[in-house]
Write an enzyme that holds these catalytic residues in place. Structure first.
Site, PDB file in Angstrom:
ATOM      1  N   VAL A  91      28.184  14.132  17.999  1.00 62.24           N
ATOM      2  CA  VAL A  91      29.503  14.499  18.525  1.00 62.24           C
ATOM      3  C   VAL A  91      29.327  15.671  19.491  1.00 62.24           C
ATOM      4  O   VAL A  91      29.089  16.811  19.049  1.00 62.24           O
ATOM      5  CB  VAL A  91      30.467  14.891  17.382  1.00 62.24           C
TER       6      VAL A  91
ATOM      7  N   GLY B 197      25.860  16.370 -31.914  1.00 63.82           N
ATOM      8  CA  GLY B 197      27.061  15.576 -32.166  1.00 63.82           C
ATOM      9  C   GLY B 197      26.850  14.455 -33.158  1.00 63.82           C
ATOM     10  O   GLY B 197      27.486  13.412 -33.062  1.00 63.82           O
TER      11      GLY B 197
ATOM     12  N   TYR C  37       4.102   6.050 -32.989  1.00 62.45           N
ATOM     13  CA  TYR C  37       3.228   6.641 -31.965  1.00 62.45           C
ATOM     14  C   TYR C  37       2.103   7.478 -32.588  1.00 62.45           C
ATOM     15  O   TYR C  37       1.516   8.311 -31.898  1.00 62.45           O
ATOM     16  CB  TYR C  37       4.052   7.514 -31.008  1.00 62.45           C
TER      17      TYR C  37
ATOM     18  N   ARG D 286      14.625  23.631 -38.667  1.00 58.20           N
ATOM     19  CA  ARG D 286      15.987  23.096 -38.650  1.00 58.20           C
ATOM     20  C   ARG D 286      16.735  23.537 -39.909  1.00 58.20           C
ATOM     21  O   ARG D 286      16.128  23.890 -40.924  1.00 58.20           O
ATOM     22  CB  ARG D 286      15.926  21.565 -38.613  1.00 58.20           C
TER      23      ARG D 286
ATOM     24  N   HIS E 229      25.534  22.652 -22.010  1.00 52.00           N
ATOM     25  CA  HIS E 229      26.957  22.959 -21.862  1.00 52.00           C
ATOM     26  C   HIS E 229      27.398  22.783 -20.418  1.00 52.00           C
ATOM     27  O   HIS E 229      26.669  23.124 -19.494  1.00 52.00           O
ATOM     28  CB  HIS E 229      27.252  24.397 -22.308  1.00 52.00           C
TER      29      HIS E 229
ATOM     30  N   ALA F 105      26.105  49.032 -19.082  1.00 52.56           N
ATOM     31  CA  ALA F 105      27.453  49.443 -19.500  1.00 52.56           C
ATOM     32  C   ALA F 105      27.458  50.138 -20.855  1.00 52.56           C
ATOM     33  O   ALA F 105      28.442  50.796 -21.206  1.00 52.56           O
ATOM     34  CB  ALA F 105      28.366  48.232 -19.538  1.00 52.56           C
TER      35      ALA F 105
END
Length: 872
Positions: free
Chosen positions: A111, A309, A364, A379, A751, A773
């Site tokens: 253009v 989940g 495996y 876990r 997330h 801070a």
């Protein structure tokens, strides 16, 4: 994840098809694509303008600032395009830290225009609304548009008008172009909203006497809105970031994820790496990647991924075999390590998922031994002891070195062991099963109160009801500082009987007089009663078809816990906010489009309602109330002392990591006072600062723990609160995602909100700001527990905290179905059949699963053979 980048070609297709504007948009659909499969003769037949027009050619692979990098060929004929591609096509190129092969190019008409005809326009989403940026000098040399551009914020639920555009954005544009530009920008904004864009940038946007030309475009869309926009989007292809290849295994896992209610993610970073991970949980997966990179393993980290989940045994098997297949393709001189980690699960049956992983390891075992793979496991969660046991057993039977640890070991300690930075300890004795809470450790067990035997399905008298919240007319209602009390009552939206039973068991061990669940709402059945346990007794809870009936018959309720699906969560939450008695809503669903969430946030702010979520497990207030599955099963509730309040409050994004915080805080302090997981989406209903300020104003809380995350700038508000003196209680804070800056290409973590769009959103920048801070910031997640302990000990030493004497909670029996699943009891079968076996995840016919029957298309004869002759 939600916001996903699309190719320039896809973005322009959306624009050309769906934009509504009177501005003359030129060169619609005038583009062609060049890949390794391109046939030039066929390409020119399909696009004859390639032979007659001057052309522009550029890579379409999510590369920023292509003009500055010399990756745009301008004003060429077709032969010139071919010559230009010779030096670049299928050649490796470095862009920033990323190295990649240029293999996808876009050719468009050139253009002719002047610099004065180039403009810059960008629209992007924030929590409060959508920002429109415009600069009258676009193009390659546009520079720092954040500092130079005119800016207009369009609030949620508001519309953009041409008058606003002219007044606020086009002040430096000549009068003859204002009409065209204002009309185009309004049309672009409407397109942005209708097609659920989250980011849309055009640079340059060229306006000539002939019309409007969209030269270069970059865009992201909210992938969770697929079910809304499918008709307009079609099948969208999301290209990987430049420098990272798209692997078929990633597509396979993405397909599994799309077909599952669970979350399954996989990104390959370095397929030749020696460090592989299989981590449960969106937050935990980031923490493990951080720790690997902190310990020097960034160059050897092969993948990022997560499963969460409550995936089934079969889904976990499919996920695990994909990982094992990838890691056993090339040998590494030092051997390989597989880290099977995770936080303490809230509701995922760890044993069921581990059985899927064990099946994959057995399949495996040969390649794993050949490639000298060592496996480290850590876990916790429902039935984790059985899961760890079967994992340990498979190591012994196969000869694969597998080191197994439970909740007694810090979550990321196995990373140091795997990388040789800390010794592998002798495995400590672990509990045999999750039934230990059946026996009260105290000799003076507390006898259940007489009120526990009553039926709570009966309506309460009006005098017992908590008065509904009232708001002053015309003013937004103030949100409550205290969300949950000992007598808080809730409505659960959805037929989530397991979550409700968990809430009732928690209520019982907290010595509440009455259940925290007053009723359930389920629109798909008629009104009825649902049976639950209250301690040793059975009670009936009412289930209503409508929220209106539930709120009318239970005026004492002020909390709604929504288990609605991602498609119905928006409407059900809007409905709940119509009832003034509801002041807290927890939205569990993951995958709600960001535009809908922002509308919910605005409505909640106007009505004084606190939203926890979406994409969350909820929150917990020990001794008072817990949301749904928060805190896991009773063994974890008791182990983390969540049946009585401590002195420490926390807020995190991740649900799994909130349970890990329960564990860490219970081991290093007198326990949790309150904890909230705000959710992993980019725009959670309530923010870190909302809860930190609540904790600051709550007398029983003496210190605050914040587990922040890469992405967003919410943590800076905590910095500001500390510096201004609004927050005076000690704050221990750590932001996960520090590994992101070490990767060559962008990685979207588990997330939706865990992605830094600018330097200030990185975890490292936020950790440093918090440290400056005055917050207590550890050097890594590994040291978080030590810092919490140090701060707590100081508060005890100066008398701020006086630890209370422990009081043993009452015992709660285990459900029959769960006890049977754990293998603690047995019962003669009521019905026996020799045809099929129904004990596993799916029906088994003569040793063949029903899934395999369908896959192999055995026909009627084959099926009859399985049923009648019990063989293939």
């Amino acid at each position: 994840m939600s916001a996903k980048a699309i190719s320039e070609q896809t973005g322009k297709e959306f624009l050309y098809k769906h934009i509504c504007t009177s501005a003359a948009v030129q060169n619609r659909f005038s583009y062609s694509r060049v890949t390794t499969e391109t046939d030039w003769n066929r390409l020119t037949q399909e696009h004859p303008w390639l032979l007659t027009e001057r052309l522009v050619v550029k890579p379409d692979q999510l590369i920023k600032r292509r003009g500055k990098l010399g990756l745009v060929g301008i004003d060429l004929d077709l032969q010139g395009v071919k010559e230009w591609l010779k030096d670049r096509f299928m050649k490796e190129t470095t862009v920033g830290k990323a190295k990649g092969v240029l293999k996808n190019f876009l050719i468009e008409p050139f253009v002719p225009h002047t610099q004065e005809e180039e403009f810059y326009v960008c629209i992007y989403a924030t929590r409060e609304g959508d920002h429109v940026l415009f600069h009258h000098e676009g193009g390659v040399e546009v520079g720092d548009v954040d500092a130079k551009a005119q800016r207009l914020m369009v609030a949620v639920n508001e519309k953009l008008t041409e008058d606003q555009v002219k007044e606020h954005l086009l002040t430096n544009v000549s009068e003859d172009k204002k009409g065209v530009l204002s009309n185009f920008i309004v049309g672009l904004f409407n397109l942005y909203e209708d097609l659920y864009f989250t980011y849309l940038e055009i640079n340059p946007l060229v306006v000539t006497e002939g019309g409007v030309y969209v030269l270069d475009m970059a865009a992201k869309i909210d992938a969770t809105a697929d079910y809304i926009c499918k008709a307009k989007w079609g099948d969208v292809e999301f290209p990987p970031p430049f420098g990272r290849e798209a692997y078929p295994e990633e597509a396979y896992i993405a397909d599994l994820d799309a077909k599952s209610g669970a979350s399954l993610k996989l990104t390959l970073l370095n397929p030749r790496g020696r460090i592989w991970t299989m981590v449960a949980g969106g937050g935990a997966s980031v923490v493990y990647s951080d720790t690997i990179c902190d310990l020097g393993g960034v160059d050897e980290l092969a993948n990022y991924g997560e499963y969460s989940g409550a995936p089934s045994e079969q889904q976990t098997y499919d996920y695990a075999k994909t990982i094992l297949s990838l890691m056993t393709r090339e040998k590494h001189p030092e051997g390989k390590v597989l880290i099977i980690g995770g936080s303490i699960a809230n509701f995922t049956n760890v044993a069921a998922t581990f059985k899927g992983i064990v099946r994959a390891i057995k399949d495996y075992q040969g390649p794993l031994k050949e490639h000298e793979v060592t496996i480290f496991v850590r876990r916790g969660g429902p039935n984790y002891q059985e899961g760890l046991r079967v994992m340990g057993e498979v190591g012994k039977t196969t000869g694969i070195p597998i080191h197994v640890f439970g909740t007694e070991t810090h979550m990321t300690a196995i990373v140091g062991m795997a990388l040789g930075h800390r010794p592998i300890p002798n495995q400590p004795p672990m509990d045999a099963h999750t039934a230990n809470f059946l026996l009260n450790a105290s000799s003076s067990a507390k006898t259940p109160a007489s009120t526990r035997t009553a039926s709570f399905s009966e309506p309460r008298s009006p005098s017992d009801a908590t008065p509904a919240k009232k708001c002053k007319a015309g003013l937004p209602a103030a949100k409550a500082t205290t969300l949950f009390r000992k007598n808080t009552k809730s409505i659960v939206w959805g037929m989530q009987t397991r979550a409700v039973q968990g809430m009732l068991d928690f209520d019982y061990v907290c010595s509440r007089d009455e259940p925290s669940v007053a009723a359930m709402v389920y629109p798909f059945t008629g009104d009825h009663k649902q049976k639950f346990y209250w301690g040793h007794k059975e009670i009936l809870l009412p289930v209503y078809k409508s929220m209106a009936d539930a709120t009318k018959k239970h005026p004492e309720v002020d909390v709604m816990i929504s288990f609605a699906s991602l498609r119905s969560a928006f409407d059900s939450t809007v409905e709940a906010m119509q009832y003034p008695q509801i002041h807290t809503i927890a939205i569990i669903a993951e995958g709600i489009p960001e535009a809908q969430t922002r509308k919910l946030i605005k409505m909640a702010d106007e009505k004084g309602v606190t939203i926890i979520g979406p994409a969350t497990v909820g929150g917990i207030k020990p001794g008072c109330f817990k949301i749904g599955n928060t805190g896991g099963m009773l063994d974890n509730i008791l182990a983390s002392k969540l049946y009585r309040p401590g002195s420490v409050a926390y807020v995190s994004r991740s649900g799994g990591m909130s349970n890990e915080l329960n564990n860490i805080i219970s081991r290093t302090t007198d326990g949790v006072y309150e904890g909230v997981a705000i959710g992993g989406d980019r725009y959670p209903g309530s923010t870190f600062m909302d809860h930190v300020l609540r904790y600051q104003d709550t007398p029983g809380i003496q210190m605050i723990v914040v587990l922040g995350e890469i992405g967003g700038t919410e943590e800076y508000k905590i910095c500001q609160g500390i510096q201004e003196g609004r927050i005076t209680k000690p704050v221990v804070c750590w932001c996960i995602g520090t590994c992101a800056t070490m990767f060559a290409s962008e990685v979207q973590f588990g997330h939706a909100g865990a992605c830094a769009n600018q330097a200030s959103e990185t975890a490292m920048a936020k950790n440093q700001a918090l440290r400056d801070a005055g917050a207590f910031v550890p050097k890594s997640f590994d040291e978080l527990g030590d810092v919490i302990r140090t701060v707590y000990d100081e508060l005890v030493a100066n008398g701020t905290i006086v630890p209370a004497q422990e009081v043993p909670p009452p015992t709660v029996p285990m459900d029959y179905s769960w006890a049977r699943e754990l293998g603690l009891i047995r019962k003669p079968a009521s019905f026996m059949t020799s045809i099929c076996d129904e004990r596993g995840q799916e029906l088994i016919y003569a040793g063949m699963s029903i899934t395999e029957v369908f896959k192999e298309e055995m026909g009627i004869g084959g099926v009859l053979g399985l049923l009648w002759f019990q063989r293939r």
